[in-house]
Design an enzyme around this catalytic site. Sequence first.
Site, mmCIF file in Angstrom:
data_model
loop_
_atom_site.group_PDB
_atom_site.id
_atom_site.type_symbol
_atom_site.label_atom_id
_atom_site.label_comp_id
_atom_site.label_asym_id
_atom_site.label_seq_id
_atom_site.Cartn_x
_atom_site.Cartn_y
_atom_site.Cartn_z
ATOM 1 N N ASN A 22 -20.374 -43.316 -2.294
ATOM 2 C CA ASN A 22 -19.868 -43.714 -0.968
ATOM 3 C C ASN A 22 -19.245 -45.116 -0.955
ATOM 4 O O ASN A 22 -18.573 -45.479 0.005
ATOM 5 C CB ASN A 22 -20.962 -43.600 0.103
ATOM 6 C CG ASN A 22 -21.312 -42.175 0.471
ATOM 7 O OD1 ASN A 22 -22.456 -41.863 0.809
ATOM 8 N ND2 ASN A 22 -20.342 -41.263 0.427
ATOM 9 N N ARG B 126 -14.728 -43.585 12.620
ATOM 10 C CA ARG B 126 -15.839 -43.027 11.840
ATOM 11 C C ARG B 126 -17.139 -43.821 12.041
ATOM 12 O O ARG B 126 -18.230 -43.246 12.046
ATOM 13 C CB ARG B 126 -15.481 -43.007 10.344
ATOM 14 C CG ARG B 126 -14.305 -42.093 10.001
ATOM 15 C CD ARG B 126 -13.985 -42.178 8.510
ATOM 16 N NE ARG B 126 -15.133 -41.846 7.699
ATOM 17 C CZ ARG B 126 -15.509 -40.598 7.396
ATOM 18 N NH1 ARG B 126 -14.799 -39.577 7.799
ATOM 19 N NH2 ARG B 126 -16.589 -40.387 6.667
ATOM 20 N N ARG C 238 -22.701 -27.820 -0.917
ATOM 21 C CA ARG C 238 -22.902 -28.530 -2.193
ATOM 22 C C ARG C 238 -23.987 -29.576 -1.989
ATOM 23 O O ARG C 238 -24.352 -29.886 -0.851
ATOM 24 C CB ARG C 238 -21.595 -29.173 -2.678
ATOM 25 C CG ARG C 238 -20.959 -30.137 -1.684
ATOM 26 C CD ARG C 238 -19.728 -30.814 -2.294
ATOM 27 N NE ARG C 238 -18.999 -31.571 -1.285
ATOM 28 C CZ ARG C 238 -17.876 -31.174 -0.687
ATOM 29 N NH1 ARG C 238 -17.338 -30.009 -0.993
ATOM 30 N NH2 ARG C 238 -17.288 -31.937 0.223
ATOM 31 N N ARG D 36 -28.657 -29.345 4.402
ATOM 32 C CA ARG D 36 -27.398 -30.083 4.503
ATOM 33 C C ARG D 36 -26.669 -29.668 5.769
ATOM 34 O O ARG D 36 -26.456 -28.480 6.015
ATOM 35 C CB ARG D 36 -26.488 -29.833 3.295
ATOM 36 C CG ARG D 36 -25.187 -30.664 3.423
ATOM 37 C CD ARG D 36 -24.321 -30.653 2.188
ATOM 38 N NE ARG D 36 -23.234 -31.608 2.355
ATOM 39 C CZ ARG D 36 -22.687 -32.313 1.381
ATOM 40 N NH1 ARG D 36 -23.121 -32.183 0.169
ATOM 41 N NH2 ARG D 36 -21.697 -33.161 1.637
ATOM 42 N N ASP E 196 -24.787 -35.052 6.737
ATOM 43 C CA ASP E 196 -23.330 -35.082 6.606
ATOM 44 C C ASP E 196 -22.652 -34.734 7.931
ATOM 45 O O ASP E 196 -23.197 -33.974 8.733
ATOM 46 C CB ASP E 196 -22.909 -34.086 5.500
ATOM 47 C CG ASP E 196 -21.506 -34.357 5.001
ATOM 48 O OD1 ASP E 196 -20.980 -35.475 5.202
ATOM 49 O OD2 ASP E 196 -20.914 -33.433 4.398
ATOM 50 N N GLY E 197 -21.457 -35.293 8.114
ATOM 51 C CA GLY E 197 -20.635 -34.921 9.269
ATOM 52 C C GLY E 197 -20.457 -36.007 10.322
ATOM 53 O O GLY E 197 -19.872 -35.752 11.375
ATOM 54 N N ASN E 198 -20.926 -37.203 10.036
ATOM 55 C CA ASN E 198 -20.766 -38.301 11.009
ATOM 56 C C ASN E 198 -19.292 -38.569 11.305
ATOM 57 O O ASN E 198 -18.902 -38.763 12.464
ATOM 58 C CB ASN E 198 -21.380 -39.601 10.467
ATOM 59 C CG ASN E 198 -22.878 -39.545 10.368
ATOM 60 O OD1 ASN E 198 -23.504 -38.621 10.875
ATOM 61 N ND2 ASN E 198 -23.469 -40.536 9.714
ATOM 62 N N SER F 190 -24.567 -42.708 -0.750
ATOM 63 C CA SER F 190 -24.585 -42.307 -2.162
ATOM 64 C C SER F 190 -23.928 -43.359 -3.045
ATOM 65 O O SER F 190 -23.206 -44.240 -2.561
ATOM 66 C CB SER F 190 -23.853 -40.967 -2.326
ATOM 67 O OG SER F 190 -22.451 -41.152 -2.226
ATOM 68 N N TRP G 168 -17.650 -35.787 13.324
ATOM 69 C CA TRP G 168 -18.161 -35.810 14.704
ATOM 70 C C TRP G 168 -17.393 -36.860 15.520
ATOM 71 O O TRP G 168 -16.982 -36.595 16.649
ATOM 72 C CB TRP G 168 -19.657 -36.121 14.691
ATOM 73 C CG TRP G 168 -20.272 -36.166 16.054
ATOM 74 C CD1 TRP G 168 -20.763 -35.105 16.772
ATOM 75 C CD2 TRP G 168 -20.451 -37.327 16.875
ATOM 76 N NE1 TRP G 168 -21.240 -35.535 17.986
ATOM 77 C CE2 TRP G 168 -21.060 -36.894 18.074
ATOM 78 C CE3 TRP G 168 -20.158 -38.682 16.711
ATOM 79 C CZ2 TRP G 168 -21.382 -37.762 19.117
ATOM 80 C CZ3 TRP G 168 -20.477 -39.553 17.748
ATOM 81 C CH2 TRP G 168 -21.081 -39.102 18.923
HETATM 82 C C1 IPE Z 1 -23.176 -36.893 0.819
HETATM 83 O O1 IPE Z 1 -22.152 -36.791 1.740
HETATM 84 C C2 IPE Z 1 -23.775 -38.269 0.876
HETATM 85 C C3 IPE Z 1 -24.555 -38.584 2.079
HETATM 86 C C4 IPE Z 1 -24.832 -37.751 3.048
HETATM 87 C C5 IPE Z 1 -25.061 -39.924 2.131
HETATM 88 P P1 IPE Z 1 -20.643 -37.064 1.340
HETATM 89 O O2 IPE Z 1 -19.848 -36.894 2.598
HETATM 90 O O3 IPE Z 1 -20.515 -38.373 0.642
HETATM 91 O O4 IPE Z 1 -20.355 -35.904 0.297
HETATM 92 P P2 IPE Z 1 -18.996 -35.213 -0.182
HETATM 93 O O5 IPE Z 1 -18.029 -36.316 -0.491
HETATM 94 O O6 IPE Z 1 -18.520 -34.361 0.958
HETATM 95 O O7 IPE Z 1 -19.398 -34.384 -1.352
HETATM 96 C C1 IPE Z 2 -22.398 -38.673 6.330
HETATM 97 O O1 IPE Z 2 -21.304 -38.427 7.123
HETATM 98 C C2 IPE Z 2 -22.738 -40.143 6.198
HETATM 99 C C3 IPE Z 2 -22.431 -40.716 4.884
HETATM 100 C C4 IPE Z 2 -22.017 -40.055 3.840
HETATM 101 C C5 IPE Z 2 -22.613 -42.157 4.737
HETATM 102 P P1 IPE Z 2 -19.837 -38.557 6.579
HETATM 103 O O2 IPE Z 2 -19.385 -39.971 6.811
HETATM 104 O O3 IPE Z 2 -19.716 -38.089 5.184
HETATM 105 O O4 IPE Z 2 -19.063 -37.602 7.567
HETATM 106 P P2 IPE Z 2 -17.874 -36.618 7.204
HETATM 107 O O5 IPE Z 2 -18.348 -35.738 6.085
HETATM 108 O O6 IPE Z 2 -16.712 -37.477 6.795
HETATM 109 O O7 IPE Z 2 -17.624 -35.866 8.468
HETATM 110 MG MG MG Z 3 -19.299 -36.288 4.361
#
Ligand code: IPE
Ligand code: IPE
Ligand code: MG
Length: 242
Positions: free
Chosen positions: A76, A41, A195, A189, A28-30, A73, A33
Amino acid sequence: MFGFKKKNNKQSEIKVDESLRHVAFIMDGNGRWAKKRGMPREYGHKKGAETMKNIVRYCGSIGINCVTVYAFSTENWKRPEKEVNAIMELLGQYIDYLYTVMDKDDIQVHFLGDKGRFPAELKERLEKAEKDSASHHKILNVALNYGGRDEIVHAVNRLIAQGKTEVTEHDIEENLYTAHCPPPDLIVRTAGEIRTSNFLMWQGAYSELYFTDVLWPEFSESDVDLAVKEFYKRTRRFGAVV
Ligand code: IPE
Ligand code: IPE
Ligand code: MG
């Protein structure tokens, strides 16, 4: 045994033992970042895909025989079309990359999740990569269109199709997307959320959980080492008295 040794006076090299067979990452966090850098994004996902390659390779090198990464997910799909398309494109590139490493790194890939939602051509490529890597030994699970709830429903429907009217835990386990591997010993995570977001709901029942604020694109080998060190401080009881 688990141990550390200094390598070239630089980085400590960890080797894990059989108590840590399976590590799963919620990457998580792409988006955050990229945002921090004033970038879209999609740029974060591109960097995140590079991190994933590096972390999977590193986990293999320290003796972790099964790695799972949560890449996309079932929830997503709610994201903007542009972002979803960019992730699908990266997925296509990642399959090509897998072919360049699966033999040398002994990777047996599995895509966890409902592949039926992907275009037929992509679905075929995913299935082909699974087939082409099947004789290898280090398991890499890439969770794609994956949801823990969806997985349990899918397992139950398979059992109903087999004519079962009553099921056991073992029946469910055998019909999960992860039937080929042990449950995760450690779930990591990144990016600060505490979570699990519908990840490995069944299999994670007794996993050790590790949360770090590091954003996935910045997650490095030394962050894996920190998570592993923390894992070895935990006492796992599985409900018993030890
Ligand atoms: C969880 O991250 C899914 C993946 C890392 C693929 P999300 O960014 O979708 O989760 P939430 O929305 O913060 O719970
Ligand atoms: C995780 O990073 C990658 C996926 C869920 C596909 P996010 O895209 O959820 O990055 P944040 O949480 O918005 O920073
Ligand atoms: Mg995320």
